[in-house]
Design a protein around this motif. Structure first.
Motif, PDB file in Angstrom:
ATOM      1  N   TYR A 191      -7.359  -7.836  -1.662  1.00  0.00           N
ATOM      2  CA  TYR A 191      -6.732  -6.714  -0.776  1.00  0.00           C
ATOM      3  C   TYR A 191      -6.675  -7.112   0.630  1.00  0.00           C
ATOM      4  CZ  TYR A 191      -4.484  -2.212   0.935  1.00  0.00           C
ATOM      5  OH  TYR A 191      -3.792  -1.500   1.777  1.00  0.00           O
TER       6      TYR A 191
ATOM      7  N   SER B 234       0.879  -1.293  -0.004  1.00  0.00           N
ATOM      8  CA  SER B 234      -0.183   0.119  -0.074  1.00  0.00           C
ATOM      9  C   SER B 234       0.777   1.180  -0.131  1.00  0.00           C
ATOM     10  CB  SER B 234      -1.011  -0.003   1.150  1.00  0.00           C
ATOM     11  OG  SER B 234      -0.075  -0.045   2.319  1.00  0.00           O
TER      12      SER B 234
ATOM     13  N   ALA C 133      -5.598   2.407   1.981  1.00  0.00           N
ATOM     14  CA  ALA C 133      -5.248   2.458   0.570  1.00  0.00           C
ATOM     15  C   ALA C 133      -6.058   1.344  -0.270  1.00  0.00           C
ATOM     16  CB  ALA C 133      -3.815   1.793   0.405  1.00  0.00           C
ATOM     17  N   ARG C 134      -6.865   0.797   0.472  1.00  0.00           N
ATOM     18  CA  ARG C 134      -7.708  -0.516  -0.095  1.00  0.00           C
ATOM     19  C   ARG C 134      -8.456  -0.142  -1.464  1.00  0.00           C
ATOM     20  NH1 ARG C 134     -10.355  -5.278   1.479  1.00  0.00           N
ATOM     21  NH2 ARG C 134     -12.203  -5.672   0.268  1.00  0.00           N
TER      22      ARG C 134
END
Length: 343
Positions: free
Chosen positions: A199, A161, A187-188
């Motif tokens: 993720y 990320s 940041a997904r």
């Protein structure tokens, strides 16, 4: 005061404890050789490699004479070209991971061979563009050369990320890989929008509890994580570390002298032993400049509309020490960038 014949530059002096000691000097403006261009540097990026060069961590791989002009990554405008240059012209905006043997991006002007540069992505500012070359080339060379990644296989990027993942994911997807990334929750959505297939939020899920039969791993964490990463891999897979350090295979691949091969064999034997136990192959990378690869990376950046994260701290050449300290000991939230004041 900077004259037309001089440039301001940062010279590596010494490393003492946790303090990175640098100073500003004026030296002659470089003149491009026949196959070089002169770039008026607008921005230079600071990478973990720069403090490593100060500490001497890379001297077995690339032993620089001191004092050393620091800086591996630049973006700017061509102001002069060598007599043999035909692919670029004065006024072109270009960027580069500078050649290993001729770094020195923390300077107002840099002379660089044309085989190391490419035009900056059309929709990025120079400040944004400077964050691409080294990370992009790391991902490209790692996937194509070190991992020899094949379509329809699975890649895992733990800690993806940060600055590496957002560029590595689209390159990996262009190869037809299934890409899994672990990182922070914030940041997904961004990583998934770049094409990642899965993720994992590291705060809520331990990846080693949910993943198995992974073909390739790009390690961005090093240390104890490598054994966990190897444990989730298929036999015959490859793991590439950006952190842990070189091994015998790395030294042989670079055709280093026998004594260096012996040293790297000793330094990397822990990772090689773990890899053998897991039935996988351990690799390490020291990224080189490559303008042709940078062209391909630029195409991916433009097609995917990638905008790299830039740390909000503002630095210029007079505050390079603070920028280096942030990278070495702080927690930057993107690529740390220096605004270079050209005369």
């Amino acid at each position: 005061m900077i004259t037309g014949k001089e440039r301001k530059t940062v010279k590596d002096m010494n490393y003492s404890g946790q303090t990175l000691a640098v100073t500003i000097q004026e030296i002659d403006r470089p003149q491009p050789l026949a196959n070089e261009v002169l770039v008026k540097v607008a921005y230079a990026a600071v990478n973990p490699l720069d403090p490593m060069n100060i500490r001497g961590d890379t001297k077995l791989m690339q032993n620089y004479a001191l004092p050393l002009t620091l800086g591996n990554e630049i973006a700017g405008e061509i102001t002069a070209i060598g007599t043999d240059v035909t692919d670029f012209k004065v006024g072109d905006q270009v960027y580069a991971r500078l050649p290993l043997a001729k770094i020195g991006g923390f300077a107002e002007y840099v002379a660089v061979t044309t085989d190391a540069i490419w035009y900056t992505p059309k929709d990025l500012s120079l400040r944004e563009a400077v964050a691409i070359p080294l990370t992009g080339l790391t991902a490209y060379q790692g996937l194509f050369e070190e991992l020899a990644a094949q379509p329809n296989r699975t890649l895992f990027i733990p800690g993806g990320s940060g600055g590496f993942g957002p560029i590595a994911v689209p390159i990996a997807k262009s190869l037809g890989l299934t890409v899994i990334v672990s990182g922070n929750a914030a940041a997904r959505d961004h990583i998934l929008n770049l094409g990642a297939d899965q993720y994992i939020d590291y705060k809520t899920t331990d990846y080693w509890e949910v993943l198995d039969q992974i073909d390739y791993v790009i390690d961005t964490r090093g240390g104890a994580d490598i054994e966990r990463e190897m444990a989730i891999m298929k036999p015959g897979g490859r793991i590439l570390s950006l952190i842990a350090g070189p091994n015998k295979q790395f030294a042989k691949q670079l055709q280093l002298p026998f004594w260096k091969q012996l040293l790297f064999s000793l330094a990397g034997r822990k990772w090689d032993r773990l890899a053998k136990k897991a039935g996988v192959e351990y690799r390490f990378i020291f990224v080189r400049s490559d303008g042709a690869q940078l062209k391909k990376i630029t195409e991916i950046v433009e097609q995917q509309a990638i905008v790299p994260a830039i740390d909000p701290h503002q630095f210029d050449l007079a505050h390079v020490k603070e920028a280096l300290e942030l990278v070495a000991h702080g927690h930057p939230t993107g690529k740390v960038v220096i605004k270079v004041q050209a005369g």
